[in-house]
Design a protein around this motif. Structure first.
Motif, PDB file in Angstrom:
ATOM      1  N   THR A  23       0.841  -1.203   0.000  1.00 46.99           N
ATOM      2  CA  THR A  23       0.000   0.000   0.000  1.00 46.99           C
ATOM      3  C   THR A  23       0.873   1.250   0.000  1.00 46.99           C
ATOM      4  O   THR A  23       1.494   1.561   1.021  1.00 46.99           O
ATOM      5  N   PRO A  24       0.953   1.971  -1.130  1.00 47.23           N
ATOM      6  CA  PRO A  24       1.734   3.207  -1.151  1.00 47.23           C
ATOM      7  C   PRO A  24       1.201   4.208  -0.127  1.00 47.23           C
ATOM      8  O   PRO A  24      -0.008   4.366   0.041  1.00 47.23           O
TER       9      PRO A  24
ATOM     10  N   MET B 154      10.165   0.706  -2.235  1.00 46.37           N
ATOM     11  CA  MET B 154      10.270   1.595  -3.389  1.00 46.37           C
ATOM     12  C   MET B 154       9.788   2.986  -2.998  1.00 46.37           C
ATOM     13  O   MET B 154       8.949   3.143  -2.113  1.00 46.37           O
ATOM     14  N   MET B 155      10.311   3.982  -3.697  1.00 50.64           N
ATOM     15  CA  MET B 155       9.902   5.374  -3.499  1.00 50.64           C
ATOM     16  C   MET B 155       9.210   5.861  -4.766  1.00 50.64           C
ATOM     17  O   MET B 155       9.468   5.376  -5.860  1.00 50.64           O
ATOM     18  N   GLY B 156       8.358   6.851  -4.595  1.00 48.30           N
ATOM     19  CA  GLY B 156       7.662   7.446  -5.727  1.00 48.30           C
ATOM     20  C   GLY B 156       7.034   8.754  -5.296  1.00 48.30           C
ATOM     21  O   GLY B 156       7.477   9.386  -4.330  1.00 48.30           O
ATOM     22  N   MET B 157       5.972   9.161  -5.999  1.00 51.83           N
ATOM     23  CA  MET B 157       5.296  10.410  -5.636  1.00 51.83           C
ATOM     24  C   MET B 157       3.832  10.369  -6.043  1.00 51.83           C
ATOM     25  O   MET B 157       3.428   9.625  -6.927  1.00 51.83           O
ATOM     26  N   HIS B 158       3.070  11.183  -5.319  1.00 47.77           N
ATOM     27  CA  HIS B 158       1.653  11.400  -5.606  1.00 47.77           C
ATOM     28  C   HIS B 158       1.444  12.850  -6.032  1.00 47.77           C
ATOM     29  O   HIS B 158       2.088  13.742  -5.499  1.00 47.77           O
ATOM     30  N   ARG B 159       0.523  13.076  -6.973  1.00 47.94           N
ATOM     31  CA  ARG B 159      -0.057  14.402  -7.193  1.00 47.94           C
ATOM     32  C   ARG B 159      -1.466  14.274  -6.640  1.00 47.94           C
ATOM     33  O   ARG B 159      -2.287  13.545  -7.185  1.00 47.94           O
ATOM     34  N   GLY B 160      -1.728  14.930  -5.510  1.00 54.65           N
ATOM     35  CA  GLY B 160      -2.981  14.672  -4.800  1.00 54.65           C
ATOM     36  C   GLY B 160      -2.944  13.238  -4.311  1.00 54.65           C
ATOM     37  O   GLY B 160      -2.051  12.841  -3.559  1.00 54.65           O
ATOM     38  N   THR B 161      -3.898  12.421  -4.771  1.00 53.00           N
ATOM     39  CA  THR B 161      -3.905  11.003  -4.405  1.00 53.00           C
ATOM     40  C   THR B 161      -3.514  10.113  -5.583  1.00 53.00           C
ATOM     41  O   THR B 161      -3.568   8.895  -5.476  1.00 53.00           O
ATOM     42  N   THR B 162      -3.104  10.713  -6.701  1.00 50.76           N
ATOM     43  CA  THR B 162      -2.749   9.962  -7.903  1.00 50.76           C
ATOM     44  C   THR B 162      -1.250   9.680  -7.950  1.00 50.76           C
ATOM     45  O   THR B 162      -0.437  10.598  -7.878  1.00 50.76           O
ATOM     46  N   LEU B 163      -0.887   8.408  -8.066  1.00 48.94           N
ATOM     47  CA  LEU B 163       0.518   8.047  -8.254  1.00 48.94           C
ATOM     48  C   LEU B 163       0.965   8.537  -9.625  1.00 48.94           C
ATOM     49  O   LEU B 163       0.257   8.349 -10.613  1.00 48.94           O
ATOM     50  N   ILE B 164       2.131   9.184  -9.687  1.00 50.69           N
ATOM     51  CA  ILE B 164       2.666   9.650 -10.972  1.00 50.69           C
ATOM     52  C   ILE B 164       4.100   9.171 -11.134  1.00 50.69           C
ATOM     53  O   ILE B 164       4.788   8.890 -10.158  1.00 50.69           O
ATOM     54  N   GLY B 165       4.538   9.056 -12.393  1.00 49.10           N
ATOM     55  CA  GLY B 165       5.924   8.721 -12.684  1.00 49.10           C
ATOM     56  C   GLY B 165       6.326   7.288 -12.400  1.00 49.10           C
ATOM     57  O   GLY B 165       7.503   6.960 -12.438  1.00 49.10           O
ATOM     58  N   GLN B 166       5.361   6.428 -12.113  1.00 48.97           N
ATOM     59  CA  GLN B 166       5.657   5.040 -11.775  1.00 48.97           C
ATOM     60  C   GLN B 166       6.070   4.248 -13.012  1.00 48.97           C
ATOM     61  O   GLN B 166       5.662   4.555 -14.125  1.00 48.97           O
TER      62      GLN B 166
END
Length: 186
Positions: free
Chosen positions: A41-42, A80-92
């Protein structure tokens, strides 16, 4: 730079348009914290976020993230690391059957020891949000295998001596006008 003839100083031409920096927003987090992380769960990392309102729907946003801390009870190769814009995962990375995906893995401070050697991740992405509404970007972490606790800007044990580091983390948002973005070289 263009020559204007012998005996004359050179002339400077205007740079081509595109990719100009319109604004920079940053959040430098210097407080230590911990938070729970469920398996598969991210989760957004506490306080490691920043908001920006773009000047135009054609703007791009460059997101630069540096996270420091430690993951308890989990081998860092499963995180793993990543990012959200709001609640949307981006750049995955695209989904790959049952494999875990992310933007980067954590670089372990000392693989065989969990407690006094900090880990880190540093990564960037250029987003095309297509919006002039306020957008909030969050650093994200996920363990695809085990539940755990993440320790932000500190080590797991957090002892009061030089072997237990206290660190800082940063997120920087840079709005770019009409930047060119390539995915997979195209």
């Amino acid at each position: 730079l263009t020559s204007t003839g012998a005996g004359s100083p050179p002339a400077f031409e205007a740079l081509p348009g595109g990719g100009k920096v319109l604004q920079v927003v940053s959040n430098h987090v210097n407080t230590a914290s911990s938070q729970s992380m469920s398996a598969d769960t991210p989760v957004s990392i506490s306080n490691l976020n920043a908001s920006i309102t773009c000047a135009s729907t054609g703007s791009k946003v460059r997101i630069d993230i540096v996270w420091n801390g430690e993951v308890g009870n989990v081998a860092t190769e499963d995180v793993m690391m990543g990012m959200h814009r709001g609640t949307t995962l981006i750049g995955q990375a695209p989904g790959a059957s049952s494999r875990g995906v992310g933007m980067t893995s954590i670089s372990a401070g000392y693989q065989t020891e969990q407690g006094s050697s900090a880990d880190f991740a540093s990564y960037s992405y250029i987003d095309s949000p297509g919006s002039t509404s306020e957008l909030t970007y969050h650093a994200m972490i996920v363990s695809w295998v085990f539940a755990s606790t993440i320790y932000n800007n500190r080590t797991v044990a957090d002892g009061d001596n030089q072997a237990y580091e206290r660190l800082t983390s940063t997120i920087i948002l840079t709005e770019l006008s009409a930047a060119t973005t390539q995915v997979n070289g195209s």
